[in-house]
Design an enzyme around this catalytic site. Structure first.
Site, PDB file in Angstrom:
ATOM      1  N   MET A  23       0.813  -1.212   0.000  1.00 34.85           N
ATOM      2  CA  MET A  23       0.000   0.000   0.000  1.00 34.85           C
ATOM      3  C   MET A  23       0.854   1.274   0.000  1.00 34.85           C
ATOM      4  O   MET A  23       0.667   2.179   0.812  1.00 34.85           O
ATOM      5  CB  MET A  23      -0.943  -0.014   1.205  1.00 34.85           C
ATOM      6  CG  MET A  23      -1.878  -1.203   1.230  1.00 34.85           C
ATOM      7  SD  MET A  23      -2.960  -1.297  -0.209  1.00 34.85           S
ATOM      8  CE  MET A  23      -4.073   0.045   0.145  1.00 34.85           C
ATOM      9  N   ILE A  30       2.789   3.953  -2.973  1.00 30.71           N
ATOM     10  CA  ILE A  30       3.066   4.265  -4.373  1.00 30.71           C
ATOM     11  C   ILE A  30       4.576   4.277  -4.564  1.00 30.71           C
ATOM     12  O   ILE A  30       5.311   4.940  -3.826  1.00 30.71           O
ATOM     13  CB  ILE A  30       2.436   5.611  -4.774  1.00 30.71           C
ATOM     14  CG1 ILE A  30       0.913   5.507  -4.659  1.00 30.71           C
ATOM     15  CG2 ILE A  30       2.860   6.009  -6.174  1.00 30.71           C
ATOM     16  CD1 ILE A  30       0.184   6.807  -4.887  1.00 30.71           C
ATOM     17  N   LEU A  31       5.042   3.526  -5.530  1.00 32.16           N
ATOM     18  CA  LEU A  31       6.470   3.447  -5.833  1.00 32.16           C
ATOM     19  C   LEU A  31       6.905   4.686  -6.607  1.00 32.16           C
ATOM     20  O   LEU A  31       6.105   5.300  -7.329  1.00 32.16           O
ATOM     21  CB  LEU A  31       6.753   2.184  -6.637  1.00 32.16           C
ATOM     22  CG  LEU A  31       6.483   0.891  -5.867  1.00 32.16           C
ATOM     23  CD1 LEU A  31       6.318  -0.286  -6.825  1.00 32.16           C
ATOM     24  CD2 LEU A  31       7.596   0.619  -4.860  1.00 32.16           C
ATOM     25  N   ASN A  52      -0.103  -5.369 -10.512  1.00 30.23           N
ATOM     26  CA  ASN A  52      -0.841  -5.079  -9.287  1.00 30.23           C
ATOM     27  C   ASN A  52      -2.249  -5.627  -9.425  1.00 30.23           C
ATOM     28  O   ASN A  52      -2.782  -5.725 -10.533  1.00 30.23           O
ATOM     29  CB  ASN A  52      -0.887  -3.564  -9.034  1.00 30.23           C
ATOM     30  CG  ASN A  52      -1.475  -3.225  -7.676  1.00 30.23           C
ATOM     31  OD1 ASN A  52      -1.337  -3.972  -6.714  1.00 30.23           O
ATOM     32  ND2 ASN A  52      -2.135  -2.077  -7.589  1.00 30.23           N
ATOM     33  N   HIS A  68      -6.090  -4.823  -8.158  1.00 38.58           N
ATOM     34  CA  HIS A  68      -6.890  -3.724  -7.595  1.00 38.58           C
ATOM     35  C   HIS A  68      -8.342  -4.169  -7.492  1.00 38.58           C
ATOM     36  O   HIS A  68      -8.878  -4.736  -8.452  1.00 38.58           O
ATOM     37  CB  HIS A  68      -6.772  -2.482  -8.476  1.00 38.58           C
ATOM     38  CG  HIS A  68      -7.481  -1.308  -7.908  1.00 38.58           C
ATOM     39  ND1 HIS A  68      -6.997  -0.607  -6.816  1.00 38.58           N
ATOM     40  CD2 HIS A  68      -8.648  -0.727  -8.237  1.00 38.58           C
ATOM     41  CE1 HIS A  68      -7.846   0.360  -6.526  1.00 38.58           C
ATOM     42  NE2 HIS A  68      -8.853   0.308  -7.378  1.00 38.58           N
ATOM     43  N   ASP A  71      -3.202   3.375 -10.065  1.00 40.27           N
ATOM     44  CA  ASP A  71      -4.241   2.535 -10.654  1.00 40.27           C
ATOM     45  C   ASP A  71      -4.598   2.953 -12.081  1.00 40.27           C
ATOM     46  O   ASP A  71      -5.746   2.876 -12.501  1.00 40.27           O
ATOM     47  CB  ASP A  71      -5.507   2.530  -9.771  1.00 40.27           C
ATOM     48  CG  ASP A  71      -5.230   2.045  -8.368  1.00 40.27           C
ATOM     49  OD1 ASP A  71      -4.373   1.165  -8.199  1.00 40.27           O
ATOM     50  OD2 ASP A  71      -5.876   2.547  -7.426  1.00 40.27           O
ATOM     51  N   GLU A  92     -10.136 -12.125  -7.009  1.00 39.88           N
ATOM     52  CA  GLU A  92      -8.737 -11.698  -7.022  1.00 39.88           C
ATOM     53  C   GLU A  92      -7.823 -12.914  -6.934  1.00 39.88           C
ATOM     54  O   GLU A  92      -6.833 -13.009  -7.679  1.00 39.88           O
ATOM     55  CB  GLU A  92      -8.450 -10.765  -5.841  1.00 39.88           C
ATOM     56  CG  GLU A  92      -9.063  -9.397  -5.967  1.00 39.88           C
ATOM     57  CD  GLU A  92      -8.741  -8.510  -4.770  1.00 39.88           C
ATOM     58  OE1 GLU A  92      -7.641  -8.660  -4.178  1.00 39.88           O
ATOM     59  OE2 GLU A  92      -9.574  -7.662  -4.426  1.00 39.88           O
TER      60      GLU A  92
END
Length: 179
Positions: free
Chosen positions: A76, A78-79, A93, A95, A131, A160
């Site tokens: 959780m 953001i890179l 990822n 989502h 996203d 998922e």
């Protein structure tokens, strides 16, 4: 993450889980990975001067493991754009929404508030924007009368677990690529 590990145990699965890295030392996935004999590491942002330094430490671990793809699952944070660009087309990822709808957090509550007839999940390539990356695979679930965040979340989570291993296999086989 567990679904990916379980899928990768099959002899014909086209990817191997070479390590599990978390930005939270108490993440349940770390204990699961250790029990499965998978190397683990923790790199938290607060231990570094800035996001780029933290991401460089993450990248050093990935390189030491020989990682070729990165699968985010419950990560959780953001890179940094530099990290994402260096791993362009090799970061996936999952989502919990049918992107581009309901980006960010609290997606099930967003879906219920919007009154949508269906919700779901998306495995996508990671890009610097949150996203926003191209989708690889999606699964849809109906929004049922009387659904709550919890009931909708349970059905989406089941999907998922089903599609993330499929999407990883597709990328590992070269059936899908980031253009």
């Amino acid at each position: 993450m567990r679904a990916l590990v379980e899928a990768a145990r099959a002899p014909d699965y086209p990817a191997e889980i070479v390590g599990v890295l978390s930005n939270k030392a108490d993440a349940e996935g770390l204990a699961f990975a250790r029990a499965a004999g998978i190397p683990t590491a923790v790199r938290t942002l607060r231990d570094y001067a800035d996001k780029e330094a933290a991401d460089a430490a993450i990248e050093a671990v990935l390189r030491a493991w020989g990682a070729q793809l990165v699968c985010l699952a419950g990560f959780m944070r953001i890179l940094s754009p530099g990290f994402v660009e260096r791993w362009r087309g090799r970061i996936l990822n999952i989502h919990p929404s049918l992107l581009p709808l309901h980006r960010g957090l609290h997606t099930h509550a967003q879906a219920l508030a919007d009154g949508v007839a269906e919700h779901g999940c998306t495995v996508h390539f990671v890009t610097p924007g949150m996203d926003e990356g191209p989708p690889i695979l999606q699964a849809r679930v109906p929004v049922l009368p009387g659904d709550t965040v919890e009931t909708l979340s349970e059905r989406v989570l089941a999907e998922e677990h089903r599609i993330y291993p499929r999407a990883l296999a597709m990328v590992a086989r070269g059936e899908v690529a980031f253009n």
